[in-house]
Design a protein around this motif. Structure first.
Motif, PDB file in Angstrom:
ATOM      1  N   SER A  21      -6.298  17.779  11.951  1.00  0.00           N
ATOM      2  CA  SER A  21      -4.918  17.386  11.661  1.00  0.00           C
ATOM      3  C   SER A  21      -4.299  18.289  10.608  1.00  0.00           C
ATOM      4  O   SER A  21      -3.112  18.643  10.701  1.00  0.00           O
ATOM      5  N   VAL A  22      -5.096  18.687   9.628  1.00  0.00           N
ATOM      6  CA  VAL A  22      -4.606  19.611   8.596  1.00  0.00           C
ATOM      7  C   VAL A  22      -4.250  20.957   9.222  1.00  0.00           C
ATOM      8  O   VAL A  22      -3.202  21.550   8.933  1.00  0.00           O
ATOM      9  N   GLU A  23      -5.111  21.445  10.099  1.00  0.00           N
ATOM     10  CA  GLU A  23      -4.871  22.741  10.733  1.00  0.00           C
ATOM     11  C   GLU A  23      -3.649  22.696  11.657  1.00  0.00           C
ATOM     12  O   GLU A  23      -2.817  23.612  11.646  1.00  0.00           O
ATOM     13  N   LEU A  24      -3.533  21.630  12.446  1.00  0.00           N
ATOM     14  CA  LEU A  24      -2.427  21.526  13.392  1.00  0.00           C
ATOM     15  C   LEU A  24      -1.073  21.529  12.684  1.00  0.00           C
ATOM     16  O   LEU A  24      -0.108  22.127  13.165  1.00  0.00           O
ATOM     17  N   GLY A  42       7.597  17.227  12.011  1.00  0.00           N
ATOM     18  CA  GLY A  42       7.572  18.216  10.936  1.00  0.00           C
ATOM     19  C   GLY A  42       6.822  17.799   9.695  1.00  0.00           C
ATOM     20  O   GLY A  42       7.067  18.326   8.601  1.00  0.00           O
ATOM     21  N   VAL A  43       5.868  16.870   9.835  1.00  0.00           N
ATOM     22  CA  VAL A  43       5.085  16.399   8.691  1.00  0.00           C
ATOM     23  C   VAL A  43       3.846  17.272   8.529  1.00  0.00           C
ATOM     24  O   VAL A  43       3.098  17.487   9.493  1.00  0.00           O
ATOM     25  N   ARG A  44       3.635  17.773   7.333  1.00  0.00           N
ATOM     26  CA  ARG A  44       2.418  18.526   7.032  1.00  0.00           C
ATOM     27  C   ARG A  44       1.399  17.589   6.387  1.00  0.00           C
ATOM     28  O   ARG A  44       1.676  16.964   5.362  1.00  0.00           O
ATOM     29  N   LEU A  45       0.229  17.480   6.988  1.00  0.00           N
ATOM     30  CA  LEU A  45      -0.823  16.591   6.499  1.00  0.00           C
ATOM     31  C   LEU A  45      -1.834  17.359   5.660  1.00  0.00           C
ATOM     32  O   LEU A  45      -2.206  18.485   5.991  1.00  0.00           O
ATOM     33  N   ARG A  46      -2.255  16.728   4.579  1.00  0.00           N
ATOM     34  CA  ARG A  46      -3.344  17.263   3.760  1.00  0.00           C
ATOM     35  C   ARG A  46      -4.247  16.102   3.358  1.00  0.00           C
ATOM     36  O   ARG A  46      -3.781  14.968   3.229  1.00  0.00           O
ATOM     37  N   HIS A  47      -5.507  16.414   3.137  1.00  0.00           N
ATOM     38  CA  HIS A  47      -6.462  15.412   2.670  1.00  0.00           C
ATOM     39  C   HIS A  47      -6.846  15.724   1.236  1.00  0.00           C
ATOM     40  O   HIS A  47      -7.152  16.868   0.897  1.00  0.00           O
ATOM     41  N   LEU A  48      -6.830  14.706   0.386  1.00  0.00           N
ATOM     42  CA  LEU A  48      -7.292  14.828  -0.988  1.00  0.00           C
ATOM     43  C   LEU A  48      -8.439  13.842  -1.180  1.00  0.00           C
ATOM     44  O   LEU A  48      -8.263  12.637  -0.977  1.00  0.00           O
ATOM     45  N   GLY A  49      -9.605  14.344  -1.549  1.00  0.00           N
ATOM     46  CA  GLY A  49     -10.750  13.464  -1.760  1.00  0.00           C
ATOM     47  C   GLY A  49     -12.044  14.137  -1.355  1.00  0.00           C
ATOM     48  O   GLY A  49     -12.078  15.327  -1.022  1.00  0.00           O
ATOM     49  N   ARG A  50     -13.127  13.370  -1.386  1.00  0.00           N
ATOM     50  CA  ARG A  50     -14.459  13.883  -1.051  1.00  0.00           C
ATOM     51  C   ARG A  50     -14.672  13.776   0.458  1.00  0.00           C
ATOM     52  O   ARG A  50     -15.058  12.731   0.990  1.00  0.00           O
ATOM     53  N   LEU A  51     -14.441  14.876   1.127  1.00  0.00           N
ATOM     54  CA  LEU A  51     -14.561  14.911   2.591  1.00  0.00           C
ATOM     55  C   LEU A  51     -16.002  14.723   3.031  1.00  0.00           C
ATOM     56  O   LEU A  51     -16.275  14.069   4.042  1.00  0.00           O
ATOM     57  N   GLN A  52     -16.941  15.259   2.255  1.00  0.00           N
ATOM     58  CA  GLN A  52     -18.333  15.306   2.692  1.00  0.00           C
ATOM     59  C   GLN A  52     -18.980  13.926   2.811  1.00  0.00           C
ATOM     60  O   GLN A  52     -20.003  13.769   3.483  1.00  0.00           O
ATOM     61  N   ASP A  53     -18.399  12.899   2.187  1.00  0.00           N
ATOM     62  CA  ASP A  53     -18.977  11.556   2.250  1.00  0.00           C
ATOM     63  C   ASP A  53     -18.550  10.792   3.500  1.00  0.00           C
ATOM     64  O   ASP A  53     -19.061   9.697   3.763  1.00  0.00           O
ATOM     65  N   LEU A  54     -17.621  11.337   4.260  1.00  0.00           N
ATOM     66  CA  LEU A  54     -17.114  10.659   5.448  1.00  0.00           C
ATOM     67  C   LEU A  54     -17.932  11.041   6.677  1.00  0.00           C
ATOM     68  O   LEU A  54     -18.629  12.063   6.681  1.00  0.00           O
ATOM     69  N   SER A  55     -17.858  10.235   7.717  1.00  0.00           N
ATOM     70  CA  SER A  55     -18.634  10.509   8.928  1.00  0.00           C
ATOM     71  C   SER A  55     -18.139  11.804   9.577  1.00  0.00           C
ATOM     72  O   SER A  55     -16.981  12.198   9.413  1.00  0.00           O
ATOM     73  N   PRO A  56     -19.007  12.491  10.321  1.00  0.00           N
ATOM     74  CA  PRO A  56     -18.625  13.774  10.935  1.00  0.00           C
ATOM     75  C   PRO A  56     -17.382  13.699  11.815  1.00  0.00           C
ATOM     76  O   PRO A  56     -16.567  14.629  11.814  1.00  0.00           O
ATOM     77  N   ASP A  57     -17.217  12.610  12.580  1.00  0.00           N
ATOM     78  CA  ASP A  57     -16.046  12.533  13.456  1.00  0.00           C
ATOM     79  C   ASP A  57     -14.753  12.417  12.655  1.00  0.00           C
ATOM     80  O   ASP A  57     -13.727  13.021  13.014  1.00  0.00           O
ATOM     81  N   ILE A  58     -14.797  11.672  11.542  1.00  0.00           N
ATOM     82  CA  ILE A  58     -13.607  11.553  10.692  1.00  0.00           C
ATOM     83  C   ILE A  58     -13.336  12.874   9.982  1.00  0.00           C
ATOM     84  O   ILE A  58     -12.177  13.314   9.874  1.00  0.00           O
ATOM     85  N   GLN A  59     -14.390  13.545   9.529  1.00  0.00           N
ATOM     86  CA  GLN A  59     -14.207  14.862   8.903  1.00  0.00           C
ATOM     87  C   GLN A  59     -13.509  15.821   9.869  1.00  0.00           C
ATOM     88  O   GLN A  59     -12.559  16.522   9.488  1.00  0.00           O
ATOM     89  N   LYS A  60     -13.982  15.845  11.105  1.00  0.00           N
ATOM     90  CA  LYS A  60     -13.389  16.756  12.091  1.00  0.00           C
ATOM     91  C   LYS A  60     -11.932  16.386  12.372  1.00  0.00           C
ATOM     92  O   LYS A  60     -11.055  17.259  12.465  1.00  0.00           O
ATOM     93  N   ALA A  61     -11.651  15.080  12.495  1.00  0.00           N
ATOM     94  CA  ALA A  61     -10.281  14.641  12.757  1.00  0.00           C
ATOM     95  C   ALA A  61      -9.359  15.051  11.617  1.00  0.00           C
ATOM     96  O   ALA A  61      -8.219  15.487  11.851  1.00  0.00           O
ATOM     97  N   ILE A  62      -9.832  14.932  10.390  1.00  0.00           N
ATOM     98  CA  ILE A  62      -9.030  15.324   9.227  1.00  0.00           C
ATOM     99  C   ILE A  62      -8.766  16.824   9.249  1.00  0.00           C
ATOM    100  O   ILE A  62      -7.623  17.277   9.095  1.00  0.00           O
TER     101      ILE A  62
END
Length: 256
Positions: A138-141, A115-135
């Motif tokens: 996980s947020v959507e799920l 029951g944990v809701r995940l969110r990302h705070l920060g500059r997503l665009q500077d991360l690699s595409p695979d990490i961006q997609k994983a984030i």
């Protein structure tokens, strides 16, 4: 600065969590933010590579998320990787990115079941595409989970957040006369989140380190000498007890 530091456990004694003091409505903690410091020192003390300390830090985070949920904390924000951390040695940065990716892959389903809701705070665009997609995945799920919210501040910096907000305000053509605190808050990464009630910093340091600068303007701070990989339930309870002994004034005087 009284009671900023908690007592460090000695040896391997299993300390029992101290009972939490009775709470009044104004002393309830909804949102805790944590500066997770001391992974490198934990590893160095054990003659291990720094990445081993970061792996131990991930285990501590798993433990603390569960403890916080058990204590009915609604939200945790954790400082996982700052915009300044890119300046660390390349091998350590690469190891942190790999560890972050592996942790998402290994922990996501369990976090979702718990029951944990995940969110990302920060500059997503500077991360690699695979990490961006994983984030994003996980947020959507986990977006409908309600037991506890976990905000992972990865590639986050308080100053960078304010710069990004100001850039967007200008891009949106806002009249300077309408700019106020509420408008600025609505452009931050945390636009729909409550400000932290309590900010915990581990490893004995006394710095804010560019973390949630706007949001923590009136947060209570608690520092402990415990290194992050050793942080556990009794440390969390000590922080909560310290918070509940304070009187929050938000710059005002309280009538006697």
């Amino acid at each position: 600065m009284q009671k900023l530091f908690s007592s460090k456990r000695k040896g391997n004694e299993s300390a029992q969590p101290a009972p939490i003091a009775p709470t009044e409505p104004e002393s309830l903690v909804r949102h805790i933010a944590i500066i997770m410091d001391g992974n490198g020192r934990w590893a160095t003390k054990r003659h291990l590579p720094r990445l081993a300390g970061h792996k131990a830090g991930v285990s501590a985070l798993r433990r603390v998320v569960e403890c916080a949920a058990d204590e009915n904390i609604e939200m945790l924000s954790v400082y996982a990787f700052s915009t300044e951390n890119w300046g660390r040695p390349r091998a350590e940065v690469d190891g942190l990115m790999r560890l972050f990716w592996e942790t998402i892959r290994s922990d996501l389903e369990k976090l979702h079941r718990d029951g944990v809701r995940l969110r990302h705070l920060g500059r997503l665009q500077d991360l690699s595409p695979d990490i961006q997609k994983a984030i994003l995945d996980s947020v959507e799920l986990t977006r409908n989970n309600t037991r506890i919210s976990l905000n992972v501040c990865f590639n986050y910096g308080g100053r960078a957040e304010l710069v990004d907000a100001i850039r967007q305000i200008i891009a949106d053509g806002k009249d300077p006369e309408v700019i106020n605190e509420e408008l600025i808050s609505s452009y931050l990464y945390t636009r729909d989140l409550p400000d932290p009630d309590l900010v915990i910093r581990t490893a004995g340091e006394m710095r804010v380190s560019n973390f949630l600068l706007w949001q923590s303007a009136y947060s209570e701070y608690y520092a402990t000498s415990t290194l992050w990989p050793d942080f556990g339930h009794e440390d969390l309870l000590a922080a909560l007890n310290s918070y509940r002994q304070r009187q929050r004034r938000f710059g005002r005087l309280v009538a006697s």
